[in-house]
Design a protein around this motif. Structure first.
Motif, PDB file in Angstrom:
ATOM      1  N   ASP A 156      36.713  11.875  43.841  1.00  0.00           N
ATOM      2  CA  ASP A 156      37.989  12.486  44.228  1.00  0.00           C
ATOM      3  C   ASP A 156      39.161  11.564  43.891  1.00  0.00           C
ATOM      4  O   ASP A 156      40.311  11.843  44.228  1.00  0.00           O
ATOM      5  CB  ASP A 156      38.000  12.870  45.712  1.00  0.00           C
ATOM      6  CG  ASP A 156      37.797  11.674  46.644  1.00  0.00           C
ATOM      7  OD1 ASP A 156      37.757  10.526  46.147  1.00  0.00           O
ATOM      8  OD2 ASP A 156      37.665  11.887  47.863  1.00  0.00           O
ATOM      9  N   ALA A 157      38.841  10.462  43.212  1.00  0.00           N
ATOM     10  CA  ALA A 157      39.887   9.576  42.700  1.00  0.00           C
ATOM     11  C   ALA A 157      39.281   8.752  41.570  1.00  0.00           C
ATOM     12  O   ALA A 157      38.118   8.363  41.640  1.00  0.00           O
ATOM     13  CB  ALA A 157      40.406   8.655  43.795  1.00  0.00           C
ATOM     14  N   VAL A 158      40.086   8.509  40.547  1.00  0.00           N
ATOM     15  CA  VAL A 158      39.570   7.704  39.437  1.00  0.00           C
ATOM     16  C   VAL A 158      40.656   6.745  38.951  1.00  0.00           C
ATOM     17  O   VAL A 158      41.816   7.123  38.784  1.00  0.00           O
ATOM     18  CB  VAL A 158      39.039   8.592  38.284  1.00  0.00           C
ATOM     19  CG1 VAL A 158      40.145   9.473  37.706  1.00  0.00           C
ATOM     20  CG2 VAL A 158      38.394   7.743  37.191  1.00  0.00           C
ATOM     21  N   PHE A 159      40.242   5.500  38.788  1.00  0.00           N
ATOM     22  CA  PHE A 159      41.124   4.470  38.230  1.00  0.00           C
ATOM     23  C   PHE A 159      40.702   4.245  36.786  1.00  0.00           C
ATOM     24  O   PHE A 159      39.517   4.055  36.499  1.00  0.00           O
ATOM     25  CB  PHE A 159      40.984   3.191  39.059  1.00  0.00           C
ATOM     26  CG  PHE A 159      41.762   2.005  38.517  1.00  0.00           C
ATOM     27  CD1 PHE A 159      43.019   2.156  37.927  1.00  0.00           C
ATOM     28  CD2 PHE A 159      41.235   0.716  38.633  1.00  0.00           C
ATOM     29  CE1 PHE A 159      43.724   1.063  37.442  1.00  0.00           C
ATOM     30  CE2 PHE A 159      41.939  -0.391  38.152  1.00  0.00           C
ATOM     31  CZ  PHE A 159      43.182  -0.210  37.557  1.00  0.00           C
ATOM     32  N   VAL A 160      41.671   4.305  35.888  1.00  0.00           N
ATOM     33  CA  VAL A 160      41.383   4.175  34.469  1.00  0.00           C
ATOM     34  C   VAL A 160      42.035   2.883  33.967  1.00  0.00           C
ATOM     35  O   VAL A 160      43.198   2.608  34.274  1.00  0.00           O
ATOM     36  CB  VAL A 160      41.915   5.386  33.675  1.00  0.00           C
ATOM     37  CG1 VAL A 160      41.417   5.356  32.242  1.00  0.00           C
ATOM     38  CG2 VAL A 160      41.517   6.683  34.363  1.00  0.00           C
ATOM     39  N   ALA A 161      41.278   2.102  33.199  1.00  0.00           N
ATOM     40  CA  ALA A 161      41.685   0.735  32.891  1.00  0.00           C
ATOM     41  C   ALA A 161      42.922   0.605  32.006  1.00  0.00           C
ATOM     42  O   ALA A 161      43.469  -0.491  31.868  1.00  0.00           O
ATOM     43  CB  ALA A 161      40.513  -0.024  32.263  1.00  0.00           C
ATOM     44  N   SER A 162      43.361   1.690  31.373  1.00  0.00           N
ATOM     45  CA  SER A 162      44.609   1.645  30.603  1.00  0.00           C
ATOM     46  C   SER A 162      45.223   3.036  30.561  1.00  0.00           C
ATOM     47  O   SER A 162      44.517   4.044  30.632  1.00  0.00           O
ATOM     48  CB  SER A 162      44.353   1.168  29.170  1.00  0.00           C
ATOM     49  OG  SER A 162      43.775   2.186  28.394  1.00  0.00           O
TER      50      SER A 162
END
Lengths: 332, 332
Positions: free
Chosen positions: A240-246
């Motif tokens: 339900d949440a995603v952190f993307v490196a760039s």
DNA sequence: CTGAAAGCGCTTACAG
DNA sequence: CTGAAAGCGCTTACAG
């Protein structure tokens, strides 16, 4: 070709020696006002300008900085190149730009060619493998500065953001929003930026009593980020949440979530990126992103580079603080 | 500093003369196999590489091309810089990059500095005022090539797309879609690209029995394009199609139409841009855009530049054909 | 403050 | 094919 005007031509016209001409063009050299004026007038008349190549041969300083970049399409590095160029120009240096191919296969050759041009220093941005190139330069005594990359090896000079802190900020933000199933889409593991961002993110999750729910790699490439998204969000228990490196990847991730998978951002998934590129703020995206202090990094890079070129033992600067630009992609 | 290894060091170790060393590193020079091998072995052992600066001083050729760019944030020029760098590198040339400030106020100084570095040629991309700089270079005998800009003045070498044809394609496309109230958002009138695109567009409309319904200038800047859009579409009789002179502006126009003015693209308004930058194809935009043959332009530029550097009278290439990438922003 | 001389590292006719 | 010599355009101790 217009006949090349040399210092001897100017000297003759001004009725002085070549030495005097040289001095008139060297700030702070001991030359009388009258002589300097005569030289300047003669130079003006003939359109004379000193040949930087000849000067460099004597002084051993070219005032040229070699800048190696691999990616100019990720929306982050073009601004970096522009700012670095401007900053070095303002200090009387110029930038010889070398494109490294993406796989870094030609990096050795690039390094040799830069040395051939007698660059005073090398700034490496967005380059993956740097061990060979840095060793070569050390042998030649040419300072090497890494931009937006750390290198574990001893003695490397690097200018970086506090990437770990960036990851931590995002983790805290997700936790505060009440998100629980947290995903991470990684960059290339050979890049310290990727490793630091992930380490900080995971540490931040732990501090909030959370752990990583899903992980995939997009290798800093939008197309691979898309594939990673499809795979990560095709499963039953999707994040339900995603952190993307760039951001270069995060924008592709948003597009994939919304247009391919029919998910609502941030209703179904909150998305956060890293770099805060201009597009992240556009109405179509409104992407929450970790902002790097590019101006500060550029200033550090220029100061560090010039200090090393001039032989002053300037220490490597501290990692630059980052901030979180909070936008609709996480907060609705 | 590591002690600089010179050709004399190599000569001594190899037991030959400096001349022999030089010849061993000059392709096609008359040197025996044995000598060349001895020199190569000695050079390898000492880590010798010829000093390009010294060579340039003698030959009068630096094999450095000066590239002047002003905008690195429009998503079009970064790719151009990358491709030009790669193409010149492949030919044994290298690129010294100079950033011109946007207002071109420092262009004269930039030109002088490039001359100081004895560049073999100057490539000007995305630069507005070029008259002074080109005159200066002509005096020095340095070839100047304009990239993506024409200059009416005689004798300028320019590599361009067929911008008029691009405008015409969009006009025909709008007409075929049955659009009648046609708007145009212009770039800077000092740029030939702007003038040619508009001229072709207007001519194309006329051929279809249409005429321009509304016109405003965005000056190639996204923020000004936004203002122009608000003004153009705030009026009663708003356009049902708009051609924007660059994608950098067109993407901002789309955002403004959809998110600020609540209009549907292409339901209420069809939008077309120019350049076909990567983002134009992203799912969030799907922008119809005129595609320039950048690879072809780069190839022309490199060929033309090197021919002129070598004194061959290569003629300026023909404008490169363009194509229309038709997407959802016009066709639904 | 000023000039004559040496030299940065290399290439290129010129003889051999 | 090879080497000795001159020279690219400039700067820099060195004397004066």
């Amino acid at each position: 070709m217009g006949e090349r005007v040399t210092s001897l031509d100017v000297a003759r016209l001004a009725g002085v020696s070549r030495s005097a001409v040289s001095r008139a063009f060297t700030p702070g050299a001991s030359v009388s006002k009258g002589t300097a004026a005569k030289v300047r007038a003669a130079a003006e008349q003939l359109g004379y300008r000193p040949n930087v190549l000849a000067r460099s041969l004597l002084t051993g300083r070219s005032r040229v900085i070699g800048l190696v970049v691999a990616y100019l399409d990720g929306h982050f590095y073009p601004g970096v190149v522009e700012k670095l160029s401007n900053a070095f120009q303002a200090e009387g240096y110029h930038v010889l730009i070398f494109m490294a191919s993406r796989d870094a296969g030609n990096l050795d050759q690039v390094a040799r060619e830069m040395m051939d041009y007698q660059v005073d220093a090398l700034v490496l941005a967005s380059v993956e493998m740097t061990s060979d190139i840095t060793r070569q330069c050390r042998d030649t005594g040419v300072p090497v500065i890494l931009f937006n990359r750390r290198q574990e090896q001893a003695g490397e000079l690097a200018v970086v953001s506090d990437n770990q802190q960036g990851g931590r900020l995002v983790a805290a933000h997700f936790a505060a929003l009440g998100r629980r199933r947290i995903g991470y889409i990684a960059g290339l593991d050979s890049a310290s930026t990727q490793r630091d961002r992930e380490a900080g993110f995971v540490a931040g999750l732990e501090e909030a009593g959370l752990r990583l729910h899903a992980r995939a790699s997009g290798a800093f490439r939008p197309d691979q980020a898309r594939d990673a998204t499809v795979e990560m969000f095709g499963r039953a228990d999707r994040p339900d949440a995603v952190f993307v490196a760039s951001d270069a990847m995060a924008l592709a991730v948003m597009d994939t979530l919304r247009f391919e998978l029919g998910l609502n951002v941030p209703g179904d998934v909150a998305v956060a990126g890293f770099d805060d590129v201009p597009i992240a703020g556009w109405p179509s995206y409104r992407l929450t992103s970790v902002r790097q202090d590019v101006d500060g990094m550029v200033a550090d890079t220029v100061r560090l580079t010039i200090a090393r070129v001039e032989g002053r033992p300037e220490p490597a600067p501290l990692p630059r603080p980052v901030t979180l630009s909070v936008r609709v992609s996480t907060t609705g």
